[in-house]
Motif scaffolding. Structure first.
Motif, PDB file in Angstrom:
ATOM      1  N   THR C  47       0.979  -1.073  -0.022  1.00 18.38           N
ATOM      2  CA  THR C  47      -0.060  -0.115  -0.048  1.00 18.38           C
ATOM      3  C   THR C  47       0.785   1.192   0.029  1.00 18.38           C
ATOM      4  N   GLN C  89      -7.854  -0.646  -0.200  1.00 18.86           N
ATOM      5  CA  GLN C  89      -8.037  -1.899   0.221  1.00 18.86           C
ATOM      6  C   GLN C  89      -9.519  -1.999   0.976  1.00 18.86           C
ATOM      7  N   ASP C 169      -6.049  -2.021  -4.859  1.00 22.36           N
ATOM      8  CA  ASP C 169      -5.399  -2.065  -3.722  1.00 22.36           C
ATOM      9  C   ASP C 169      -6.347  -3.353  -2.949  1.00 22.36           C
ATOM     10  N   GLU C 170      -5.841  -4.374  -3.187  1.00 21.58           N
ATOM     11  CA  GLU C 170      -6.691  -5.634  -2.680  1.00 21.58           C
ATOM     12  C   GLU C 170      -8.091  -5.528  -3.022  1.00 21.58           C
TER      13      GLU C 170
END
Ligand code: ATP
Ligand code: MG
Lengths: 423, 290, 251
Positions: C47, C89, C169-170
């Motif tokens: 991240t 995320q 991000d994820e």
């Protein structure tokens, strides 16, 4: 590096010590060398004035009034002091306190201990006067206060402080005369006042005196600082249907009150606004509607006291404006001091104080002055106030402020009832 | 003393109008709070300057405050820009940003109030349009108050729609939620916060113009109104549009009815109690987010 | 620019937080049109790397080059307007705004910004359809959406800025298997629409299937780079994951 720092520091301390020692020796030498005071050459009158800061405008005018008196008395050769067997000129010693109480306190201390003044005049405003009066009392030097209207100062019971200006609680006297002189006499009144100390004193004294005189209070309200909108208050005053409406307020409030009374069509038979209509701006703004509105002043340029005409002429020629009480009262203070020194025949404080108390009805441009004790309508004992001091009731007539109360000093008829709002 | 129905109606209308003026003032403050996330203590001083601008233009050139409101808005917009660039932006992102801004704008307020006092003194000033009151049935209402209230409400609604509907409004809302995330969709948060501080200050200028025709114009009003505006937004919920509306009207009503029924001397107490009660039930204010 | 050319280059990027070195001399390239996976255990700096690329953090060393031009340390909104979009995320939406407005905001100020609000709204609606966001939920406040809806919305918002590169991000984190399949499809679709995609994942089953190439971070340093099959068998990678079972495609 730390070694170097240490050296610098030591040198620094050494220099400071040297300065202190030299100053101390010098000071001592100066004290010993100071010659004995010379024979009395002048009468020293001391005052701290607010020549800058918030009170600069009235403070400057206070100085103008004083200057005029000092010049005039010295033109006459000064004041005869029996003790010295000759006339002594007056020298005015003044400093600027920047409208600050703490500064003024130090200045009075200095006037007494360093300048060795013979008599003190009070500063501008109740706040600074309250702070500095104890200094005069402590050193037992007479202080003639001319610009403080708070009851709290004479209520302290100082021996050496005299209050020339009408104190707030005495405003009620002329308010009673006002209602008494109306015909038909009104029965009810509404009173609205700011809850700050000074207006509150005026309002409470007036209320007490009016009620004692048989007028009925139908509305009484104290408003706190920060009230911007008066419409709800006035709505209630209107509902109480008073014949007389009196507001002890500041100019800005008077402005809103007047406007909002009109908005809700609140038209009592008499409107009295303590501050506001006494500012020429008020008439300018409200025009015809200001007609017949009452207000107050501690002094007025058309009063029939001896010397007023000459004072006003001279003042106008010199300063290009009409004098207000800010200048008239300091001038009158000078007039009174002149008589008191002559009577005492001495510049000794105790003797001066005695003369202050013995003199009766001394003619000045603010009217006859007599100092004495008085119990105000709230029952507080006030010491050494001017029993002749009047707060004048004025009425706006043809756009001019005219003296209406006391009737004996008035040259106009009172307009009553108030004509009401133009539709 | 039981008031008549007419008196009650009159009181309600007065409360509504007073409240409307407060709403506009609070909206201006909240607009700034929304993006900057700090209280502009100088808001009341801005209102005062707007009022002085209106006063002088009326006094010197006879321009109606309704017309000169545009000028007040522009003048205050300039002051708003200055405030944003010099007194807010340098502190963005600092840990104690809110506290710093509060203190700095408090200083600005004192400065502006004292400069005004120095330049124009405490002398009585105000715009008296001299228009007769409007009579509706048994009630009689000040026209400047009526116009002022209507303009205030209209402006508040207009600004609300601007925020809801326009691109800039959306961006401003995005920035007010998160400067960081707004940046990631291409919004320059400094541009937005500058825009909103300018808007809020301009609204203060207009509020001042309107007030100049209703109340007196004094340096003091700067602090008095500033504190009122802050009370209202805290009461309504910081940064909340609905909060400014509810809070403004509520204080308008509390002030008018409290003054009428309890007496003017309880006004400060009433403010305090209203605030205390509301905040103890809902600490974030009536419409504030948790 | 042709396919396969370097689109985004990370050059010796180092980022410290006090004493902690979150990124240690990381270098790799993201090629035009590629779908690159960035993996690594918790706290390995993935991240942080995205934050450095998007301008949230200024790196302590190294450079970031977009199409050969340096963008290191530029303001995030500038980087966004240059064509880099991202998702979080945990979705970070403007929760007090409607779903549609969230996308509109991206459309107005991103790279493809235009003055016409009506057109932006149409574009936003199209993008919501593209990510298969339920039509009925468009006017819902973003704060009230489900996780899957939020992830879709965030993707749509990122796409609304017209990015050439999408940093996700994820995107699969927290989703159930059915949702994962749907999300994987969506990411493929985005890549197929011509975007360069960098996708972070630390759970590896999906990424092995999805990514063409994988970069592995561990304790802030790049420890491997290559095709999924190579990565799955890399000693250092296995060690970094402390014996976690690594899934290779078609296993
Ligand atoms: N703003 C920050 N301040 C201090 N330390 C930070 C900050 N951001 C990240 N870190 C630290 O840097 C390291 C890398 O964090 P990062 O969030 O990049 O890891 P990650 O690979 O994304 O992990 P995850 O898989 O859990 O999301 C961690 O040790 C984290 O605690
Ligand atoms: Mg992470």
């Amino acid at each position: 590096m730390s070694y170097k720092k240490g050296v610098v520091k030591t040198t620094y301390i050494a220099i400071i010590i040297a300065i202190i020692v030299i100053a101390a020796i010098g000071g001592m030498a100066y004290m010993y060398m100071k010659p004995a005071p010379p024979a009395k050459e002048s009468i020293k009158v001391g005052i701290s004035l607010s020549l800058s800061g918030g009170f600069a405008a009235p403070g400057q005018r206070q100085l103008w009034g004083l200057t005029m008196w000092v010049e005039e008395v010295n033109e006459r050769g000064g004041i005869y002091v029996a003790e010295y067997g000759k006339k002594l000129k007056v020298s005015l010693i003044y400093y600027d306190d920047r409208s600050d109480s703490a500064t003024a306190t130090r200045l009075y201390e200095r006037l007494i201990t360093e300048d060795k003044v013979d008599i003190l005049l009070g500063p501008y405003g109740s706040g600074i006067t309250l702070a500095t009066a104890p200094i005069a009392e402590k050193y037992k030097v007479v202080m003639l206060s001319q610009m403080a209207a708070a009851d709290t100062i004479p209520a302290k019971g100082y021996d050496y402080v005299f209050t020339l200006l009408a104190v707030a609680s005495r405003f009620g006297l002329s308010r009673v005369e006002l209602l008494d002189s109306l015909s038909p006499k009104p029965k009810t009144f509404a009173l609205l006042t700011s809850n700050e100390l000074y207006p509150l004193t005026v309002a409470r004294a007036t209320k007490t005196l009016w009620e004692k005189a048989g007028y009925t209070s139908v509305f009484y309200e104290e408003y706190p600082k920060g009230v911007t909108d008066f419409s709800a208050i006035l709505l209630r005053a209107k509902a109480a249907d008073p014949e007389v409406f009196y507001a002890v307020c500041y100019p800005a409030d008077a402005f809103v009150i007047m406007r909002q009374m009109k908005d809700i069509k609140f038209a009592p038979k008499l409107i009295f606004l303590d501050d506001g209509p006494n500012d020429p701006k008020f008439v300018e703004v409200f025009g015809k509607e200001a007609e017949g509105v009452f207000t107050q002043m501690s002094w007025h340029w058309e009063l029939p006291f001896p010397g007023v005409k000459e004072f006003v002429e001279k003042f106008k020629a010199r300063y290009n404006e009409l004098p207000r009480h800010w200048s008239a009262y300091p001038y009158a203070a000078g007039q009174f001091i002149e008589k008191a020194i002559e009577k005492a025949g001495s510049l000794d404080s105790a003797k001066l104080r005695a003369a202050f108390l013995e003199l009766k009805d001394v003619p000045t441009i603010v009217g006859p002055v007599t100092f004495g004790d008085w119990t105000n309508p709230m029952g507080e004992k006030l010491k050494q106030i001017n029993l002749g001091a009047i707060n004048f009731g004025l009425q706006i007539q043809k756009g001019e402020m005219r003296v209406a109360i006391p009737r004996k000093y008035s040259s106009v008829d009172i307009i009553y009832p108030w004509p009401g709002w133009a539709s | 003393m039981i008031p008549s129905a007419d008196t009650i109606l009159q009181l309600i209308v007065q409360a509504l109008l007073l409240g409307s003026i407060y709403v506009l003032m609070a909206v201006g403050l909240n607009v700034i709070y929304g993006v900057v996330k700090a209280i502009n203590w100088a808001h009341g001083a801005f209102v005062m300057l707007g009022a002085y601008a209106a006063y002088w233009l009326y006094e010197l050139y006879g321009i109606s405050p309704y017309a000169s409101a545009v000028f007040s808005a522009i003048a205050l917009a300039a002051i708003g820009a200055f405030t944003h660039e010099l007194l807010m932006k340098p502190f963005f992102g600092m840990r104690y940003f809110r506290a710093i801004t509060l203190v700095v704008t408090y200083g600005l307020a004192i400065l502006l109030i004292n400069i005004t006092r120095y330049m124009w003194t405490d002398v009585l000033r105000g715009v008296n349009l001299g228009v007769p009151p409007a009579t509706i049935g048994a009630i009689s209402i000040s026209r400047p108050f009526l116009y002022g209230g209507l303009v205030a409400i209209a402006l508040s609604i207009l600004f609300y729609l601007m925020l809801k509907r326009t691109q800039i409004g959306r961006a401003a809302r995005a920035v007010s939620e998160s400067r960081k995330h707004a940046m990631l969709v291409g919004i320059n948060p400094n541009v937005m916060s500058r825009f909103m501080v300018i808007s809020g200050a301009a609204m203060a200028g207009v509020t001042g113009s309107l007030i100049s025709t209703i109340f007196a114009v004094t340096p003091e009003m700067g602090s008095v109104l500033g504190i009122k505006a802050i009370t209202i937004v805290i009461l309504g919920g910081l940064g909340s549009y609905a909060g400014a509306l509810i809070g403004g009207l509520m204080i308008g009503f509390a002030e008018a009815s409290g003054t009428y029924f309890l007496g003017a001397r309880y006004q400060p107490l009433l403010y305090f109690l209203t605030l205390l009660i509301v905040l103890s039930i809902k600490p974030t204010g009536i419409a504030g987010e948790e | 620019m042709a396919l396969g050319e370097v689109h985004l280059r990370i050059e010796n990027v180092t980022k410290r937080f006090g004493g902690l070195v979150a990124l240690k001399d990381v270098s790799f390239a993201l090629n035009k049109g590629e779908l690159l996976g960035l993996i690594g255990p918790n706290g390995s700096g993935k991240t942080t790397l995205i934050n450095v690329i998007t301008g949230i953090y200024r790196p302590d060393g190294g450079r970031v080059l977009l199409n050969g031009g340096e963008i290191t340390g530029l303001k995030p909104y500038k980087i966004c307007r240059m064509g880099i979009g991202r998702t979080y995320q945990i979705p970070r939406l403007f929760s007090a705004m409607t779903a549609l407005d969230n996308v509109v905001v991206g459309a107005i100020f991103g790279k493809g910004r235009k003055a016409d609000l009506g057109e932006m709204r149409r574009k936003a609606a199209e993008l919501l359809d593209f990510v298969d966001f339920p039509k009925l939920r468009r006017e819902e406040l973003a704060g009230k959406l489900t996780l899957m809806e939020s992830k879709k919305l965030e993707l749509a918002r990122a796409l609304a800025t017209d990015p050439e590169i999408l940093l996700a991000d994820e995107p699969l984190g927290g989703l159930n298997p059915v949702e994962i399949d749907e999300a994987v499809e969506l990411i493929r679709k985005i890549r197929d629409s011509g975007k360069t995609v960098l996708i972070i994942e630390h759970v590896m089953r999906a990424i092995m299937k999805l990514a063409e190439r994988i970069v592995v971070l561990s304790h802030g340093a790049k420890i491997a780079e290559g095709e999924p099959r190579e990565i799955a068998n890399d000693e250092k990678v296995i060690e970094a994951y402390l014996g976690e079972r690594i899934y290779a495609p078609s296993q």
